[in-house]
Design a protein around this motif. Structure first.
Motif, mmCIF file in Angstrom:
data_model
loop_
_atom_site.group_PDB
_atom_site.id
_atom_site.type_symbol
_atom_site.label_atom_id
_atom_site.label_comp_id
_atom_site.label_asym_id
_atom_site.label_seq_id
_atom_site.Cartn_x
_atom_site.Cartn_y
_atom_site.Cartn_z
ATOM 1 N N THR A 64 26.104 59.207 17.206
ATOM 2 C CA THR A 64 26.759 58.374 16.194
ATOM 3 C C THR A 64 28.023 59.051 15.686
ATOM 4 O O THR A 64 29.079 58.419 15.572
ATOM 5 C CB THR A 64 25.796 58.092 15.029
ATOM 6 N N GLU A 70 27.103 53.407 19.470
ATOM 7 C CA GLU A 70 27.328 51.961 19.531
ATOM 8 C C GLU A 70 27.496 51.508 20.975
ATOM 9 O O GLU A 70 27.000 50.449 21.366
ATOM 10 C CB GLU A 70 28.560 51.597 18.704
ATOM 11 N N CYS A 73 24.078 51.357 22.620
ATOM 12 C CA CYS A 73 23.313 50.191 22.176
ATOM 13 C C CYS A 73 23.841 48.908 22.804
ATOM 14 O O CYS A 73 23.082 47.956 23.027
ATOM 15 C CB CYS A 73 23.352 50.088 20.655
#
Length: 407
Positions: A64, A70, A73
């Motif tokens: 992160t 991100e 994901c």
């Protein structure tokens, strides 16, 4: 002082090397990231990487802080909220539930290529990092205040230091003359993607058998990635079977906890070995990840230890750079070694003890481990401590592991 093309040369753009490059690049240090194998970011959406990693909360925080989580994901990650562990040779069982410590998850299962892809995309966005691929290090010469690195394409690079993130066989470590201590586990890990008739329930399942542990790790599409540690001879047999025979063997070994074994993807295996570098640093040189240590995968901590190395080394180097110290000086790099080597040794020793404990078929040892599992399962404080440690949130945490970038 010699003119330097870069502050740091990192050899190996795998998960750990790429994470280190991101951390240093965000802090505006000039980095050359050297990788022998070009990485392909595009693959068929229905395909899965055979290699996955169990990412702890600390490692998630690192990703992160590096701006890479991100991107992971957006591709594919799978949380696991529970873990069930049991002994095939007895009635010992233990259940870990993230809710017991007020956490939404224990960790995430992420395909290795998804991790590497997200990190390398972040590398590409950093002006201070150059990815040099395909290329490998032909040799290096450490001087008083810099290191000259020669690549196999004839290019020479001058930098303050060089970092080996080039895997368990680390050519850089061998060129540096750093010895390792260790041994073969006389096991191989068979990996494959498995579809089952019952849901994995966002749970990691691990059954300890006489030949080694068999783990089912949840994937985002409802299937599971297995890691089956067994003898080399049995591994060869499993790889030689057709899919139907392999699924039958898997069903017999794992049982019906996840219902019937429906299908399997391509299978592969890799040998298991413990090794630990006798030193992590020399003047102008440091080792991280598998180049410094490899452990048994039974607790899924291998890549997390490597990411902790990268985060610690980045913090030491960035702090020294901002204090106008020579980041390649051995006294500076020893700060990183003192920070990480002890923790890694504790994990290596713990995994070896677990492997021996659960691999023994001596009756009194079987009784002790089954009794220990049952007792621990009934002691919430002990289970909660184990969970927090497994999540990487205990001990001396780096800034990145706390979710703070170094920029």
């Amino acid at each position: 002082m010699a003119k330097r093309d870069y502050d740091i040369v990192i050899v190996g753009a795998g998960m750990v090397g790429a994470a280190l490059a991101c951390a240093l690049g965000q802090a505006r240090l000039r980095v050359a990231l050297v990788e022998a194998q070009p990485f392909e970011h595009d693959w068929p959406p229905e395909s899965f990487d055979q290699r996955v990693s169990a990412i702890t909360r600390a490692s998630q925080n690192i990703f992160t802080a590096l701006g890479a989580w991100e991107g992971m994901c957006a591709q594919r990650v799978s949380p696991y909220r529970d873990m069930h562990v049991w002994d095939a040779s007895g009635n010992g069982v233990i259940h870990f539930d993230s809710a017991d410590i007020g956490e939404p998850v224990l960790g995430h299962i992420v395909e290795n290529r998804v991790i590497q892809s997200a990190l390398l995309k972040r590398v590409a966005a950093l002006d201070s990092v150059e990815l040099i691929t395909p290329a490998s290090v032909a040799g290096f010469d450490a001087q008083v205040d810099h290191v000259r690195v020669t690549l196999d394409n004839g290019r020479s690079i001058d930098a303050a230091m060089i970092v080996g993130a080039d895997g368990g066989g680390s050519p850089l470590r061998q060129q540096a003359g750093i010895e390792v201590q260790g041994w073969s586990y006389e096991q191989e890990a068979v990996v494959a993607r498995i579809e089952t008739s019952a849901s994995h329930q966002e749970t990691a399942w691990q059954r300890f058998m006489p030949d080694g542990p068999l783990a089912f790790l949840p994937l985002a599409d409802g299937s599971s990635s297995i890691v089956w540690s067994t003898t080399p001879a049995h591994a060869r047999e499993l790889l030689a079977m057709d899919d139907s025979a392999f699924l039958d063997a898997l069903q017999i070994s794992f049982g019906d906890t996840l219902g019937r074994m429906l299908s399997c993807g391509p299978r592969a295996s890799f040998p298991l070995r413990m090794q630990h570098a006798k030193q992590y640093t020399q003047p102008c040189l440091a080792l991280v990840g598998d180049a410094a240590h490899t452990i048994h995968p039974l607790a899924g901590q291998g890549v997390n230890l490597g990411l902790a190395d990268a985060a610690a080394l980045a913090e030491v180097v960035v702090r020294a750079h901002r204090q106008h110290e020579d980041i390649g000086e051995h006294r500076v790099l020893r700060r990183y070694e003192r920070w990480r080597k002890g923790d890694n040794q504790i994990m290596i020793t713990s995994m070896e003890a677990f492997k021996r404990l659960f691999g023994s078929q001596v009756p009194v040892v079987r009784w002790l481990r089954n009794t220990g599992l049952r007792l621990t399962d009934r002691l919430p404080p002990a289970k909660n401590l184990i969970m927090r440690q497994a999540m990487g949130m205990e001990g001396e945490l780096s800034a990145l592991a706390r979710g703070k970038d170094l920029s």
